[in-house]
Enzyme design. Structure first.
Site, PDB file in Angstrom:
ATOM      1  N   HIS A 219     -49.768  88.576 -44.847  1.00 48.45           N
ATOM      2  CA  HIS A 219     -50.400  87.357 -44.316  1.00 48.45           C
ATOM      3  C   HIS A 219     -51.880  87.326 -44.705  1.00 48.45           C
ATOM      4  O   HIS A 219     -52.748  87.364 -43.840  1.00 48.45           O
ATOM      5  CB  HIS A 219     -50.219  87.387 -42.786  1.00 48.45           C
ATOM      6  CG  HIS A 219     -50.460  86.106 -42.073  1.00 48.45           C
ATOM      7  ND1 HIS A 219     -51.649  85.427 -42.117  1.00 48.45           N
ATOM      8  CD2 HIS A 219     -49.656  85.381 -41.258  1.00 48.45           C
ATOM      9  CE1 HIS A 219     -51.576  84.356 -41.366  1.00 48.45           C
ATOM     10  NE2 HIS A 219     -50.386  84.286 -40.845  1.00 48.45           N
TER      11      HIS A 219
ATOM     12  N   ARG B 209     -57.266  89.511 -36.337  1.00 44.49           N
ATOM     13  CA  ARG B 209     -57.390  88.166 -36.958  1.00 44.49           C
ATOM     14  C   ARG B 209     -58.150  88.258 -38.272  1.00 44.49           C
ATOM     15  O   ARG B 209     -59.386  88.326 -38.304  1.00 44.49           O
ATOM     16  CB  ARG B 209     -58.106  87.204 -36.011  1.00 44.49           C
ATOM     17  CG  ARG B 209     -58.332  85.813 -36.605  1.00 44.49           C
ATOM     18  CD  ARG B 209     -57.089  85.008 -36.737  1.00 44.49           C
ATOM     19  NE  ARG B 209     -56.500  84.748 -35.430  1.00 44.49           N
ATOM     20  CZ  ARG B 209     -55.252  84.304 -35.267  1.00 44.49           C
ATOM     21  NH1 ARG B 209     -54.489  84.096 -36.331  1.00 44.49           N
ATOM     22  NH2 ARG B 209     -54.759  84.089 -34.079  1.00 44.49           N
TER      23      ARG B 209
ATOM     24  N   ARG C 244     -47.534  94.813 -36.999  1.00 45.13           N
ATOM     25  CA  ARG C 244     -48.969  94.527 -37.243  1.00 45.13           C
ATOM     26  C   ARG C 244     -49.852  94.991 -36.069  1.00 45.13           C
ATOM     27  O   ARG C 244     -51.063  94.975 -36.176  1.00 45.13           O
ATOM     28  CB  ARG C 244     -49.185  93.049 -37.535  1.00 45.13           C
ATOM     29  CG  ARG C 244     -48.834  92.123 -36.374  1.00 45.13           C
ATOM     30  CD  ARG C 244     -49.217  90.690 -36.693  1.00 45.13           C
ATOM     31  NE  ARG C 244     -48.873  89.792 -35.590  1.00 45.13           N
ATOM     32  CZ  ARG C 244     -49.338  88.556 -35.478  1.00 45.13           C
ATOM     33  NH1 ARG C 244     -50.143  88.050 -36.427  1.00 45.13           N
ATOM     34  NH2 ARG C 244     -49.003  87.792 -34.452  1.00 45.13           N
TER      35      ARG C 244
ATOM     36  N   ASP D 261     -49.759  74.039 -42.689  1.00 48.88           N
ATOM     37  CA  ASP D 261     -48.945  75.209 -42.358  1.00 48.88           C
ATOM     38  C   ASP D 261     -47.597  75.011 -43.041  1.00 48.88           C
ATOM     39  O   ASP D 261     -46.673  74.422 -42.478  1.00 48.88           O
ATOM     40  CB  ASP D 261     -48.782  75.321 -40.844  1.00 48.88           C
ATOM     41  CG  ASP D 261     -48.129  76.629 -40.432  1.00 48.88           C
ATOM     42  OD1 ASP D 261     -48.087  76.907 -39.214  1.00 48.88           O
ATOM     43  OD2 ASP D 261     -47.669  77.388 -41.326  1.00 48.88           O
TER      44      ASP D 261
ATOM     45  N   GLU E 177     -50.135  83.364 -48.176  1.00 48.90           N
ATOM     46  CA  GLU E 177     -49.327  84.530 -47.816  1.00 48.90           C
ATOM     47  C   GLU E 177     -48.131  84.640 -48.761  1.00 48.90           C
ATOM     48  O   GLU E 177     -47.567  83.616 -49.167  1.00 48.90           O
ATOM     49  CB  GLU E 177     -48.841  84.379 -46.376  1.00 48.90           C
ATOM     50  CG  GLU E 177     -49.964  84.098 -45.391  1.00 48.90           C
ATOM     51  CD  GLU E 177     -49.504  83.335 -44.165  1.00 48.90           C
ATOM     52  OE1 GLU E 177     -50.208  82.410 -43.721  1.00 48.90           O
ATOM     53  OE2 GLU E 177     -48.425  83.654 -43.654  1.00 48.90           O
TER      54      GLU E 177
HETATM   55  O1  TA6 Z   1     -48.690  81.950 -41.430  1.00 51.65           O
HETATM   56  C1  TA6 Z   1     -48.860  80.785 -40.722  1.00 51.65           C
HETATM   57  C2  TA6 Z   1     -48.642  81.037 -39.253  1.00 51.65           C
HETATM   58  O2  TA6 Z   1     -47.295  81.265 -38.967  1.00 51.65           O
HETATM   59  C3  TA6 Z   1     -49.227  79.852 -38.520  1.00 51.65           C
HETATM   60  O3  TA6 Z   1     -48.230  79.115 -37.884  1.00 51.65           O
HETATM   61  C4  TA6 Z   1     -50.232  80.471 -37.547  1.00 51.65           C
HETATM   62  O4  TA6 Z   1     -49.645  80.686 -36.292  1.00 51.65           O
HETATM   63  C5  TA6 Z   1     -50.583  81.772 -38.264  1.00 51.65           C
HETATM   64  O5  TA6 Z   1     -49.357  82.202 -38.813  1.00 51.65           O
HETATM   65  C6  TA6 Z   1     -51.263  82.815 -37.426  1.00 51.65           C
HETATM   66  O6  TA6 Z   1     -50.359  83.378 -36.546  1.00 51.65           O
HETATM   67  P1  TA6 Z   1     -50.950  84.460 -35.506  1.00 51.65           P
HETATM   68  O7  TA6 Z   1     -49.779  84.934 -34.712  1.00 51.65           O
HETATM   69  O8  TA6 Z   1     -51.582  85.564 -36.328  1.00 51.65           O
HETATM   70  O9  TA6 Z   1     -51.995  83.715 -34.723  1.00 51.65           O
END
Ligand code: TA6
Length: 282
Positions: free
Chosen positions: A147, A59, A81, A192, A251
């Site tokens: 991301h 994260r 990832r 988002d 991103e």
């Molecule tokens: O990039 C935005 C997103 O798709 C959000 O919807 C949120 O879920 C974020 O990615 C994080 O996703 P993750 O799977 O890393 O918790």
């Protein structure tokens, strides 16, 4: 100089030639974990609850999303990832990592590929470049994103610039299409959004740290703006409830429309992030 990072979570440290900038990454997900300058102030956000475990995404930092963005038939945000990549030849300020298909990936995504990812650090500049080779006998279709989680002093003092006039898809409204009218976008609730065919140059003003980020993307048409805000933050097990105030995701990716790659073809893309002091308009 090759790095012998035994564990996929061992930190690989890069330094700019003037020694002022440092970048930390690991083989797990080829994940850039941190980037800081002489002042030691983090430029990338990493949750204090981030998990460093096999099969789990980290994260924060810069997760690599491929070949799927978001939810779908594959694991969310794809296959790469949360896997261990291999470290190639590196120098003090540049790391090259790669990942190839395996029996495990082919059961999920039936394509032979090689993904190369390079990270380079210079003074106040982080360069992320990717190359995908289709090693199969069939064309493949994929989506891709870097991301990136940016560290900010206080989300209330942040504005995002460069998206005015863009069409976006609001993921909080089942992908409803909208048009961005604001030159300075401020985050005051969960956001988002996938901005489609966004300009290649974007800016984040981080008023809390008196700095701004300049993002320049190449061959990545789309941009995602994400902040989980209060309620979603509480639902994320690897995220502290108050951390939404100290991060913003901007991103860069090929998300709205998949890319098709013929057998033997290569696809390349990059994102360059600069940072500078700024009393910029919020
Ligand atoms: O990039 C935005 C997103 O798709 C959000 O919807 C949120 O879920 C974020 O990615 C994080 O996703 P993750 O799977 O890393 O918790």
């Amino acid at each position: 100089m090759a790095h012998s990072a035994a564990s996929a979570f061992d930190r690989i440290v890069l330094r700019s030639s003037d020694g002022l900038d440092g970048v930390e990454l690991c083989r797990h997900g080829a994940h850039v974990l941190g980037w800081h300058g002489a002042d030691g102030c983090d430029r990338l956000f990493l949750s204090r609850r981030a998990e460093f475990a096999e099969g789990k995404p980290i994260r924060g930092g810069v997760p690599i999303v491929f070949p799927q963005f978001g939810d779908g038939p594959l694991p969310k945000h794809g296959l790469v990832r949360d896997r261990a990549w291999t470290v190639g030849e590196n120098t003090a300020d540049r790391a090259a990592l790669w990942l190839e298909d395996s029996a495990a990936t082919r059961t999920l995504w039936p394509h032979a590929f090689r993904l190369d990812f390079t990270v380079a650090v210079a003074t106040d500049t982080l360069t992320l470049a990717v190359q995908l080779e289709n090693r199969g006998t069939d064309a493949c279709r994929f989506k891709f994103a870097l991301h990136s989680y940016f560290a900010v002093g206080d989300i209330a003092l942040v504005s995002v610039h460069g998206l005015a006039g863009c069409e976006f898809r609001d993921e909080l409204a089942s992908g409803a299409v909208g048009h961005e009218t604001r030159e300075a976008i401020r985050v005051t609730a969960e956001v988002d959004r996938v901005y489609v065919n966004a300009p290649d140059r974007l800016r984040i003003v981080d008023g809390g740290h008196g700095r701004e980020f300049a993002i320049r993307k190449g061959n990545l048409p789309d941009v995602v703006l994400w902040n989980p805000w209060i309620d979603k933050s509480r639902r994320l097990p690897d995220f502290m409830p108050e951390e939404y105030r100290r991060m913003i995701c901007l991103e860069t990716g090929a998300i709205a429309a998949p890319v098709t790659l013929a057998p033997g073809e290569r696809w390349e893309a990059k994102t360059v992030i600069g940072v500078q002091a700024s009393a910029g308009t919020r």
